[in-house]
Write a protein that holds these residues in place. Sequence first.
Motif, PDB file in Angstrom:
ATOM      1  N   ARG A  23     -30.392  14.743 128.016  1.00 50.24           N
ATOM      2  CA  ARG A  23     -30.353  14.934 129.460  1.00 50.24           C
ATOM      3  C   ARG A  23     -31.320  14.000 130.183  1.00 50.24           C
ATOM      4  O   ARG A  23     -31.217  13.824 131.393  1.00 50.24           O
ATOM      5  CB  ARG A  23     -30.679  16.387 129.811  1.00 50.24           C
ATOM      6  CG  ARG A  23     -29.723  17.401 129.198  1.00 50.24           C
ATOM      7  CD  ARG A  23     -30.122  18.816 129.522  1.00 50.24           C
ATOM      8  NE  ARG A  23     -30.032  19.099 130.958  1.00 50.24           N
ATOM      9  CZ  ARG A  23     -30.404  20.249 131.516  1.00 50.24           C
ATOM     10  NH1 ARG A  23     -30.889  21.222 130.752  1.00 50.24           N
ATOM     11  NH2 ARG A  23     -30.299  20.428 132.821  1.00 50.24           N
ATOM     12  N   ARG A  43     -30.841  17.907 122.160  1.00 48.89           N
ATOM     13  CA  ARG A  43     -30.027  18.298 123.317  1.00 48.89           C
ATOM     14  C   ARG A  43     -30.757  18.030 124.625  1.00 48.89           C
ATOM     15  O   ARG A  43     -30.170  17.536 125.589  1.00 48.89           O
ATOM     16  CB  ARG A  43     -29.672  19.789 123.225  1.00 48.89           C
ATOM     17  CG  ARG A  43     -28.649  20.143 122.158  1.00 48.89           C
ATOM     18  CD  ARG A  43     -28.108  21.543 122.370  1.00 48.89           C
ATOM     19  NE  ARG A  43     -29.154  22.557 122.355  1.00 48.89           N
ATOM     20  CZ  ARG A  43     -29.571  23.178 121.260  1.00 48.89           C
ATOM     21  NH1 ARG A  43     -29.024  22.877 120.077  1.00 48.89           N
ATOM     22  NH2 ARG A  43     -30.513  24.102 121.320  1.00 48.89           N
ATOM     23  N   CYS A  44     -32.039  18.339 124.652  1.00 45.52           N
ATOM     24  CA  CYS A  44     -32.821  18.125 125.857  1.00 45.52           C
ATOM     25  C   CYS A  44     -32.988  16.638 126.148  1.00 45.52           C
ATOM     26  O   CYS A  44     -32.834  16.198 127.291  1.00 45.52           O
ATOM     27  CB  CYS A  44     -34.188  18.797 125.695  1.00 45.52           C
ATOM     28  SG  CYS A  44     -35.188  18.830 127.191  1.00 45.52           S
ATOM     29  N   GLY A  69     -38.144  24.399 134.928  1.00 45.79           N
ATOM     30  CA  GLY A  69     -37.128  23.612 134.249  1.00 45.79           C
ATOM     31  C   GLY A  69     -37.379  22.125 134.187  1.00 45.79           C
ATOM     32  O   GLY A  69     -36.503  21.375 133.745  1.00 45.79           O
ATOM     33  N   TRP A  70     -38.564  21.690 134.586  1.00 46.14           N
ATOM     34  CA  TRP A  70     -38.851  20.254 134.513  1.00 46.14           C
ATOM     35  C   TRP A  70     -40.358  20.023 134.459  1.00 46.14           C
ATOM     36  O   TRP A  70     -41.148  20.906 134.801  1.00 46.14           O
ATOM     37  CB  TRP A  70     -38.258  19.498 135.702  1.00 46.14           C
ATOM     38  CG  TRP A  70     -38.770  19.945 137.055  1.00 46.14           C
ATOM     39  CD1 TRP A  70     -38.284  20.972 137.811  1.00 46.14           C
ATOM     40  CD2 TRP A  70     -39.860  19.386 137.792  1.00 46.14           C
ATOM     41  NE1 TRP A  70     -39.009  21.090 138.975  1.00 46.14           N
ATOM     42  CE2 TRP A  70     -39.982  20.130 138.990  1.00 46.14           C
ATOM     43  CE3 TRP A  70     -40.744  18.335 137.559  1.00 46.14           C
ATOM     44  CZ2 TRP A  70     -40.949  19.856 139.950  1.00 46.14           C
ATOM     45  CZ3 TRP A  70     -41.729  18.058 138.523  1.00 46.14           C
ATOM     46  CH2 TRP A  70     -41.810  18.807 139.709  1.00 46.14           C
ATOM     47  N   LEU A  93     -41.486  25.249 131.927  1.00 46.47           N
ATOM     48  CA  LEU A  93     -40.305  25.970 131.458  1.00 46.47           C
ATOM     49  C   LEU A  93     -39.798  26.944 132.514  1.00 46.47           C
ATOM     50  O   LEU A  93     -38.606  27.255 132.553  1.00 46.47           O
ATOM     51  CB  LEU A  93     -40.612  26.703 130.155  1.00 46.47           C
ATOM     52  CG  LEU A  93     -40.985  25.811 128.969  1.00 46.47           C
ATOM     53  CD1 LEU A  93     -41.246  26.657 127.735  1.00 46.47           C
ATOM     54  CD2 LEU A  93     -39.882  24.791 128.684  1.00 46.47           C
ATOM     55  N   SER A 138     -38.566  15.960 124.416  1.00 45.84           N
ATOM     56  CA  SER A 138     -37.715  15.898 125.605  1.00 45.84           C
ATOM     57  C   SER A 138     -37.210  14.499 125.922  1.00 45.84           C
ATOM     58  O   SER A 138     -36.356  14.322 126.790  1.00 45.84           O
ATOM     59  CB  SER A 138     -38.481  16.428 126.814  1.00 45.84           C
ATOM     60  OG  SER A 138     -39.589  15.572 127.103  1.00 45.84           O
ATOM     61  N   GLU A 187     -36.679  22.409 128.294  1.00 44.09           N
ATOM     62  CA  GLU A 187     -35.983  23.657 127.981  1.00 44.09           C
ATOM     63  C   GLU A 187     -36.832  24.481 127.019  1.00 44.09           C
ATOM     64  O   GLU A 187     -37.700  23.936 126.316  1.00 44.09           O
ATOM     65  CB  GLU A 187     -34.622  23.346 127.336  1.00 44.09           C
ATOM     66  CG  GLU A 187     -33.694  22.527 128.215  1.00 44.09           C
ATOM     67  CD  GLU A 187     -32.427  22.119 127.488  1.00 44.09           C
ATOM     68  OE1 GLU A 187     -32.302  22.433 126.288  1.00 44.09           O
ATOM     69  OE2 GLU A 187     -31.568  21.462 128.120  1.00 44.09           O
ATOM     70  N   PRO A 188     -36.608  25.787 126.950  1.00 46.18           N
ATOM     71  CA  PRO A 188     -37.346  26.616 126.000  1.00 46.18           C
ATOM     72  C   PRO A 188     -37.206  26.088 124.573  1.00 46.18           C
ATOM     73  O   PRO A 188     -36.135  25.657 124.155  1.00 46.18           O
ATOM     74  CB  PRO A 188     -36.678  27.992 126.144  1.00 46.18           C
ATOM     75  CG  PRO A 188     -36.158  27.998 127.550  1.00 46.18           C
ATOM     76  CD  PRO A 188     -35.709  26.586 127.810  1.00 46.18           C
ATOM     77  N   VAL A 239     -36.431  16.878 132.407  1.00 47.04           N
ATOM     78  CA  VAL A 239     -35.894  18.205 132.131  1.00 47.04           C
ATOM     79  C   VAL A 239     -36.513  18.748 130.842  1.00 47.04           C
ATOM     80  O   VAL A 239     -36.586  18.036 129.830  1.00 47.04           O
ATOM     81  CB  VAL A 239     -34.359  18.143 131.973  1.00 47.04           C
ATOM     82  CG1 VAL A 239     -33.807  19.504 131.548  1.00 47.04           C
ATOM     83  CG2 VAL A 239     -33.706  17.698 133.273  1.00 47.04           C
ATOM     84  N   ALA A 272     -32.712  21.347 119.311  1.00 46.92           N
ATOM     85  CA  ALA A 272     -33.003  21.686 120.708  1.00 46.92           C
ATOM     86  C   ALA A 272     -33.613  20.498 121.430  1.00 46.92           C
ATOM     87  O   ALA A 272     -33.286  20.222 122.601  1.00 46.92           O
ATOM     88  CB  ALA A 272     -33.941  22.895 120.778  1.00 46.92           C
TER      89      ALA A 272
END
Length: 264
Positions: free
Chosen positions: A142, A138-139, A65-66, A62, A111, A77-78, A75, A135
Amino acid sequence: MPPLSSSSPPSPSTRDSVVAALRAAGCVFAEEEAELILAAARTPGELAVLVDRRAGGLPLELVVGWAEFRGLRIVVEPGVFVPRRRTGFLVEQALVQVPDASVVVDLCCGSGAVGAALASALGPVELHAADLDPAAVRCARRNVGGQVHQGDLFTALPDDLRGRIDILAANVPYVPTDEVGLLPAEARDHEPRTALDGGADGLDVLRRVATEAPAWLAPGGCVLVETSERQAAAALETFAASGLAPRLAVSEELYANVVIGVRE
């Protein structure tokens, strides 16, 4: 700390100061982590922030970022579950079971690391991923080249996938509720409880997946889940009771237990 730039590496004194800060915070692999943090920082100010975050207990993935997963940079994310190295064994077993899969689903995707790794290994496939957590969705969008859906297990998936899935990877939560508090702080404090807590015996979500999976799998298709060693026998029985042909794959090196159920 001296300025950092893309054209020149940080000075030894900068690297040494980062290593010292991480070591003082209790990071076992301080040297390796320092290299990753130095590579991620674009300015001295950002470097200081990243070091402080890591020293404060934020998971390294975190901070930068990856996360590395089967050779891919995923990728993260928190608030999103960080993919574990041992889960690569689940991917490996899926590829062994259905090496020519054309329809792949990553359920409880977090993720999206598992789906991304499967697609990378298989080549062109119809890939779907799904998670209850916005969340995570969304991650995953990516990281995953296919479609990512939000919802509770199979309710998130398009209905036209019924009977067509070759690989259903379901990295379900399997920590018993009473043991979540015993997890390492990096997981307990920074990852969503829904990605960890599997109910009283840790198998609540696994049972739901096993019950519904046969209707979604293609003939010869398989569903794969991780469990702990002590849960494996009960998980195998659950898969068998749902009409799946179960088997257990174990990696002692990775401390990984993967239960596989095949629709015959």
